[in-house]
Design a protein around this motif. Sequence first.
Motif, PDB file in Angstrom:
ATOM      1  N   GLY A 137     -32.986 -48.042 -14.715  1.00 25.79           N
ATOM      2  CA  GLY A 137     -33.127 -49.056 -15.765  1.00 25.79           C
ATOM      3  C   GLY A 137     -31.858 -49.757 -16.168  1.00 25.79           C
ATOM      4  N   GLY A 138     -30.858 -49.777 -15.311  1.00 25.78           N
ATOM      5  CA  GLY A 138     -29.641 -50.513 -15.593  1.00 25.78           C
ATOM      6  C   GLY A 138     -28.849 -49.970 -16.769  1.00 25.78           C
ATOM      7  N   ALA A 139     -27.984 -50.827 -17.330  1.00 28.12           N
ATOM      8  CA  ALA A 139     -27.106 -50.404 -18.412  1.00 28.12           C
ATOM      9  C   ALA A 139     -27.895 -49.966 -19.636  1.00 28.12           C
ATOM     10  N   ASP A 140     -29.024 -50.622 -19.901  1.00 26.49           N
ATOM     11  CA  ASP A 140     -29.823 -50.295 -21.085  1.00 26.49           C
ATOM     12  C   ASP A 140     -30.285 -48.842 -21.044  1.00 26.49           C
ATOM     13  N   MET A 141     -30.809 -48.402 -19.904  1.00 28.34           N
ATOM     14  CA  MET A 141     -31.284 -47.028 -19.793  1.00 28.34           C
ATOM     15  C   MET A 141     -30.114 -46.045 -19.765  1.00 28.34           C
ATOM     16  N   SER A 142     -29.004 -46.433 -19.191  1.00 29.69           N
ATOM     17  CA  SER A 142     -27.818 -45.571 -19.188  1.00 29.69           C
ATOM     18  C   SER A 142     -27.326 -45.335 -20.610  1.00 29.69           C
ATOM     19  N   VAL A 143     -27.272 -46.402 -21.402  1.00 27.60           N
ATOM     20  CA  VAL A 143     -26.837 -46.283 -22.803  1.00 27.60           C
ATOM     21  C   VAL A 143     -27.757 -45.328 -23.552  1.00 27.60           C
ATOM     22  N   ALA A 144     -29.062 -45.548 -23.446  1.00 27.34           N
ATOM     23  CA  ALA A 144     -30.024 -44.722 -24.173  1.00 27.34           C
ATOM     24  C   ALA A 144     -29.943 -43.263 -23.732  1.00 27.34           C
ATOM     25  N   THR A 145     -29.746 -43.026 -22.431  1.00 22.14           N
ATOM     26  CA  THR A 145     -29.691 -41.661 -21.907  1.00 22.14           C
ATOM     27  C   THR A 145     -28.440 -40.935 -22.367  1.00 22.14           C
ATOM     28  N   VAL A 146     -27.292 -41.602 -22.348  1.00 22.56           N
ATOM     29  CA  VAL A 146     -26.045 -40.981 -22.808  1.00 22.56           C
ATOM     30  C   VAL A 146     -26.100 -40.723 -24.306  1.00 22.56           C
ATOM     31  N   GLU A 147     -26.640 -41.647 -25.059  1.00 21.62           N
ATOM     32  CA  GLU A 147     -26.783 -41.436 -26.510  1.00 21.62           C
ATOM     33  C   GLU A 147     -27.628 -40.190 -26.789  1.00 21.62           C
ATOM     34  N   ASN A 148     -28.725 -40.039 -26.039  1.00 19.39           N
ATOM     35  CA  ASN A 148     -29.610 -38.895 -26.228  1.00 19.39           C
ATOM     36  C   ASN A 148     -28.941 -37.598 -25.794  1.00 19.39           C
ATOM     37  N   PHE A 149     -28.235 -37.635 -24.689  1.00 15.73           N
ATOM     38  CA  PHE A 149     -27.575 -36.454 -24.131  1.00 15.73           C
ATOM     39  C   PHE A 149     -26.525 -35.891 -25.087  1.00 15.73           C
ATOM     40  N   LEU A 150     -25.706 -36.766 -25.649  1.00 22.81           N
ATOM     41  CA  LEU A 150     -24.598 -36.329 -26.505  1.00 22.81           C
ATOM     42  C   LEU A 150     -24.898 -36.460 -27.996  1.00 22.81           C
ATOM     43  N   ASP A 151     -26.063 -37.009 -28.331  1.00 15.29           N
ATOM     44  CA  ASP A 151     -26.432 -37.223 -29.732  1.00 15.29           C
ATOM     45  C   ASP A 151     -25.354 -38.049 -30.441  1.00 15.29           C
ATOM     46  N   ILE A 152     -25.042 -39.201 -29.854  1.00 19.24           N
ATOM     47  CA  ILE A 152     -24.029 -40.099 -30.394  1.00 19.24           C
ATOM     48  C   ILE A 152     -24.592 -41.508 -30.465  1.00 19.24           C
ATOM     49  N   GLU A 153     -23.828 -42.393 -31.061  1.00 23.89           N
ATOM     50  CA  GLU A 153     -24.183 -43.809 -31.141  1.00 23.89           C
ATOM     51  C   GLU A 153     -23.146 -44.609 -30.369  1.00 23.89           C
ATOM     52  N   LEU A 154     -23.613 -45.389 -29.399  1.00 27.20           N
ATOM     53  CA  LEU A 154     -22.719 -46.235 -28.621  1.00 27.20           C
ATOM     54  C   LEU A 154     -22.728 -47.650 -29.193  1.00 27.20           C
ATOM     55  N   ASP A 155     -21.564 -48.293 -29.172  1.00 18.12           N
ATOM     56  CA  ASP A 155     -21.424 -49.638 -29.716  1.00 18.12           C
ATOM     57  C   ASP A 155     -21.365 -50.709 -28.632  1.00 18.12           C
ATOM     58  N   TYR A 156     -20.776 -50.375 -27.505  1.00 16.77           N
ATOM     59  CA  TYR A 156     -20.658 -51.315 -26.389  1.00 16.77           C
ATOM     60  C   TYR A 156     -20.775 -50.561 -25.079  1.00 16.77           C
ATOM     61  N   PHE A 157     -21.008 -51.316 -24.012  1.00 16.34           N
ATOM     62  CA  PHE A 157     -20.902 -50.759 -22.666  1.00 16.34           C
ATOM     63  C   PHE A 157     -20.081 -51.722 -21.823  1.00 16.34           C
ATOM     64  N   VAL A 158     -19.439 -51.188 -20.804  1.00 19.29           N
ATOM     65  CA  VAL A 158     -18.718 -51.993 -19.819  1.00 19.29           C
ATOM     66  C   VAL A 158     -19.074 -51.442 -18.448  1.00 19.29           C
ATOM     67  N   ARG A 159     -19.615 -52.284 -17.588  1.00 20.48           N
ATOM     68  CA  ARG A 159     -19.984 -51.866 -16.232  1.00 20.48           C
ATOM     69  C   ARG A 159     -19.150 -52.631 -15.214  1.00 20.48           C
ATOM     70  N   MET A 160     -18.589 -51.893 -14.244  1.00 14.61           N
ATOM     71  CA  MET A 160     -17.856 -52.566 -13.191  1.00 14.61           C
ATOM     72  C   MET A 160     -18.325 -52.108 -11.832  1.00 14.61           C
ATOM     73  N   ASN A 161     -18.522 -53.077 -10.945  1.00 15.34           N
ATOM     74  CA  ASN A 161     -18.806 -52.766  -9.555  1.00 15.34           C
ATOM     75  C   ASN A 161     -17.509 -52.320  -8.900  1.00 15.34           C
ATOM     76  N   MET A 162     -17.459 -51.065  -8.472  1.00 11.19           N
ATOM     77  CA  MET A 162     -16.212 -50.521  -7.972  1.00 11.19           C
ATOM     78  C   MET A 162     -15.769 -51.135  -6.654  1.00 11.19           C
ATOM     79  N   GLN A 163     -16.652 -51.917  -6.023  1.00 12.10           N
ATOM     80  CA  GLN A 163     -16.237 -52.634  -4.822  1.00 12.10           C
ATOM     81  C   GLN A 163     -15.140 -53.657  -5.139  1.00 12.10           C
ATOM     82  N   GLY A 164     -14.991 -53.987  -6.430  1.00  7.91           N
ATOM     83  CA  GLY A 164     -13.972 -54.964  -6.817  1.00  7.91           C
ATOM     84  C   GLY A 164     -12.679 -54.351  -7.301  1.00  7.91           C
TER      85      GLY A 164
END
Length: 306
Positions: A129-156
Amino acid sequence: MKRSERKPKKLWFKVPLAIVLIILVGVGVYVYSIYDNAKDTVNEKMHEPVKSIDHTLTAKKMKATKPLNILLLGVDARANDRGRSDALMVMSLDPENNKMQIVSIPRDTRTMIVGKGFNDKINHAYAYGGADMSVATVENFLDIELDYFVRMNMQGLDALVDQLGTITIDNKIAWQDGKYNFTKGPTTMDGDKTMHFVQMRKQDPAGDFGRTARQRQVIQGIVNKGASVASVSKINGVIDVLGNNMTTNLDFDDMKKLLSGYKGTRENVVSYMMKGNGTTIDGTYYLQVPDSEVEKVHGMIAEVKS
């Protein structure tokens, strides 16, 4: 709370694009001649809102210069393939104490994938589910609130380092990989050599943990070099690389506020790697992170936010 971890299937470098955000926090000065280019690139090519983050609440925190939590995703995306977030880090910025904390979450950590309702490797959330699902999953895993995300394609990543020129790190172990001879001590690297430096795992006595430590060294090397970049041509080049390889829910105004209100956080960078035990379930390798470790990391992040 949940957990998971897996043996690296391939050794493509998965350094978090904390890199970009840290450079944006660290470069510290905008040259007027590149202002419009930067604004257009950020708002038109890099900006990607996500439903799982309440931007109105985050904007209030930013305006008041409150601590922020930012999810950093390093993704190995290819054509017609979203990829997986093989590097995940939670970066906490504490402007009052000029502190930046970076917590690495092993990519094979077994946890509940929010939106799917089953346990899997945490890096699969991005594939589902892209960044949206990653944010929600990490928030649930650590019981925290995230304010921003930054995604980078490591090929660059190699192009980013090459735009900066070179980076220099203090190499802790010596090895050869058939192309480069890495000696102990100060080591200067261009983009290609940087990729080789972070790919190596088998010759490191610490295995994946050693590779993660080298990833952090590379981030710090980029921070140091990025903070000294003054050439307009170099900055424009960096912006172009980021525009082609980075997405974030930060818009240009958010980034300006980070530069003015959070620049000092790079003065004191501390990092931590979550720990767990490897296990195989139905033939698949995972990292099981115990509840005590999850609670410890939750406390570390909550302390910054308090």
